[in-house]
Design a protein around this motif. Sequence first.
Motif, PDB file in Angstrom:
ATOM      1  N   GLY A   1       0.811  -1.208   0.000  1.00 23.33           N
ATOM      2  CA  GLY A   1       0.000   0.000   0.000  1.00 23.33           C
ATOM      3  C   GLY A   1       0.844   1.257   0.000  1.00 23.33           C
ATOM      4  O   GLY A   1       0.546   2.221  -0.710  1.00 23.33           O
ATOM      5  N   PHE A   2       1.912   1.252   0.772  1.00 21.71           N
ATOM      6  CA  PHE A   2       2.805   2.404   0.797  1.00 21.71           C
ATOM      7  C   PHE A   2       3.457   2.618  -0.561  1.00 21.71           C
ATOM      8  O   PHE A   2       3.477   3.733  -1.091  1.00 21.71           O
ATOM      9  N   VAL A   3       3.952   1.545  -1.145  1.00 23.72           N
ATOM     10  CA  VAL A   3       4.617   1.650  -2.451  1.00 23.72           C
ATOM     11  C   VAL A   3       3.629   2.098  -3.524  1.00 23.72           C
ATOM     12  O   VAL A   3       3.961   2.929  -4.374  1.00 23.72           O
ATOM     13  N   SER A   4       2.406   1.574  -3.500  1.00 27.90           N
ATOM     14  CA  SER A   4       1.432   1.963  -4.518  1.00 27.90           C
ATOM     15  C   SER A   4       1.016   3.423  -4.373  1.00 27.90           C
ATOM     16  O   SER A   4       0.821   4.120  -5.371  1.00 27.90           O
ATOM     17  N   THR A   5       0.892   3.900  -3.153  1.00 28.28           N
ATOM     18  CA  THR A   5       0.537   5.302  -2.943  1.00 28.28           C
ATOM     19  C   THR A   5       1.650   6.227  -3.428  1.00 28.28           C
ATOM     20  O   THR A   5       1.390   7.230  -4.103  1.00 28.28           O
ATOM     21  N   VAL A   6       2.878   5.881  -3.125  1.00 28.86           N
ATOM     22  CA  VAL A   6       4.009   6.691  -3.582  1.00 28.86           C
ATOM     23  C   VAL A   6       4.106   6.657  -5.108  1.00 28.86           C
ATOM     24  O   VAL A   6       4.335   7.687  -5.749  1.00 28.86           O
ATOM     25  N   ALA A   7       3.906   5.487  -5.704  1.00 29.52           N
ATOM     26  CA  ALA A   7       3.984   5.372  -7.160  1.00 29.52           C
ATOM     27  C   ALA A   7       2.883   6.185  -7.842  1.00 29.52           C
ATOM     28  O   ALA A   7       3.137   6.864  -8.846  1.00 29.52           O
ATOM     29  N   MET A   8       1.680   6.127  -7.306  1.00 35.35           N
ATOM     30  CA  MET A   8       0.580   6.888  -7.910  1.00 35.35           C
ATOM     31  C   MET A   8       0.801   8.391  -7.770  1.00 35.35           C
ATOM     32  O   MET A   8       0.568   9.150  -8.710  1.00 35.35           O
ATOM     33  N   ALA A   9       1.273   8.816  -6.612  1.00 30.32           N
ATOM     34  CA  ALA A   9       1.539  10.239  -6.407  1.00 30.32           C
ATOM     35  C   ALA A   9       2.659  10.719  -7.322  1.00 30.32           C
ATOM     36  O   ALA A   9       2.587  11.811  -7.895  1.00 30.32           O
ATOM     37  N   LYS A  10       3.690   9.898  -7.484  1.00 30.56           N
ATOM     38  CA  LYS A  10       4.796  10.266  -8.363  1.00 30.56           C
ATOM     39  C   LYS A  10       4.347  10.313  -9.819  1.00 30.56           C
ATOM     40  O   LYS A  10       4.772  11.179 -10.580  1.00 30.56           O
ATOM     41  N   TYR A  11       3.482   9.400 -10.214  1.00 27.14           N
ATOM     42  CA  TYR A  11       2.963   9.396 -11.580  1.00 27.14           C
ATOM     43  C   TYR A  11       2.144  10.655 -11.846  1.00 27.14           C
ATOM     44  O   TYR A  11       2.256  11.265 -12.906  1.00 27.14           O
ATOM     45  N   ILE A  12       1.319  11.038 -10.893  1.00 29.23           N
ATOM     46  CA  ILE A  12       0.502  12.238 -11.066  1.00 29.23           C
ATOM     47  C   ILE A  12       1.385  13.481 -11.091  1.00 29.23           C
ATOM     48  O   ILE A  12       1.141  14.412 -11.871  1.00 29.23           O
ATOM     49  N   LEU A  13       2.427  13.504 -10.276  1.00 31.30           N
ATOM     50  CA  LEU A  13       3.277  14.679 -10.188  1.00 31.30           C
ATOM     51  C   LEU A  13       4.167  14.838 -11.408  1.00 31.30           C
ATOM     52  O   LEU A  13       4.285  15.935 -11.976  1.00 31.30           O
ATOM     53  N   ARG A  14       4.807  13.732 -11.868  1.00 33.55           N
ATOM     54  CA  ARG A  14       5.817  13.828 -12.928  1.00 33.55           C
ATOM     55  C   ARG A  14       5.403  13.206 -14.251  1.00 33.55           C
ATOM     56  O   ARG A  14       6.065  13.413 -15.257  1.00 33.55           O
ATOM     57  N   GLY A  15       4.412  12.355 -14.264  1.00 35.31           N
ATOM     58  CA  GLY A  15       3.983  11.735 -15.511  1.00 35.31           C
ATOM     59  C   GLY A  15       4.619  10.378 -15.759  1.00 35.31           C
ATOM     60  O   GLY A  15       4.196   9.671 -16.660  1.00 35.31           O
ATOM     61  N   ASP A  16       5.634  10.007 -15.008  1.00 38.05           N
ATOM     62  CA  ASP A  16       6.211   8.672 -15.105  1.00 38.05           C
ATOM     63  C   ASP A  16       6.655   8.237 -13.709  1.00 38.05           C
ATOM     64  O   ASP A  16       6.826   9.045 -12.826  1.00 38.05           O
ATOM     65  N   ILE A  17       6.846   6.935 -13.570  1.00 39.99           N
ATOM     66  CA  ILE A  17       7.182   6.410 -12.258  1.00 39.99           C
ATOM     67  C   ILE A  17       8.680   6.195 -12.140  1.00 39.99           C
ATOM     68  O   ILE A  17       9.305   6.565 -11.151  1.00 39.99           O
ATOM     69  N   ILE A  18       9.280   5.610 -13.172  1.00 40.26           N
ATOM     70  CA  ILE A  18      10.701   5.328 -13.154  1.00 40.26           C
ATOM     71  C   ILE A  18      11.423   6.400 -13.948  1.00 40.26           C
ATOM     72  O   ILE A  18      11.104   6.657 -15.109  1.00 40.26           O
ATOM     73  N   GLU A  19      12.411   7.023 -13.329  1.00 35.06           N
ATOM     74  CA  GLU A  19      13.147   8.104 -13.998  1.00 35.06           C
ATOM     75  C   GLU A  19      14.292   7.549 -14.788  1.00 35.06           C
ATOM     76  O   GLU A  19      14.909   6.601 -14.501  1.00 35.06           O
TER      77      GLU A  19
END
Length: 95
Positions: free
Chosen positions: A77-95
């Motif tokens: 749950g923690f990882v999925s929340t961080v991944a979703m927030a990062k996707y919304i903020l930057r448009g991708d998950i892995i830089e």
Amino acid sequence: MSFAAQFLDIAVGITFLALAIGQVMSMVRLVLGPTSGDRVLALDTMVLNALGLVIVLGISQGVQVYFEVALLIAMLGFVSTVAMAKYILRGDIIE
């Protein structure tokens, strides 16, 4: 049946009901949320409600395996929340 056992059964039932209502309300917010921030918060709340349901299920059945499952749900749950927030903020998950 002792008073303590009856009280525990009642408390577990009320807790199941409260967590289930919270889960449904979070699902509604996830679908209808006007902003993406609302959706991220609803997803995180759904994870916490699922975590609570698993823990209460473990308490009601007296099985300790559910607590290990709850630990896994918390980590995912923690990882999925961080991944979703990062996707919304930057448009991708892995830089």
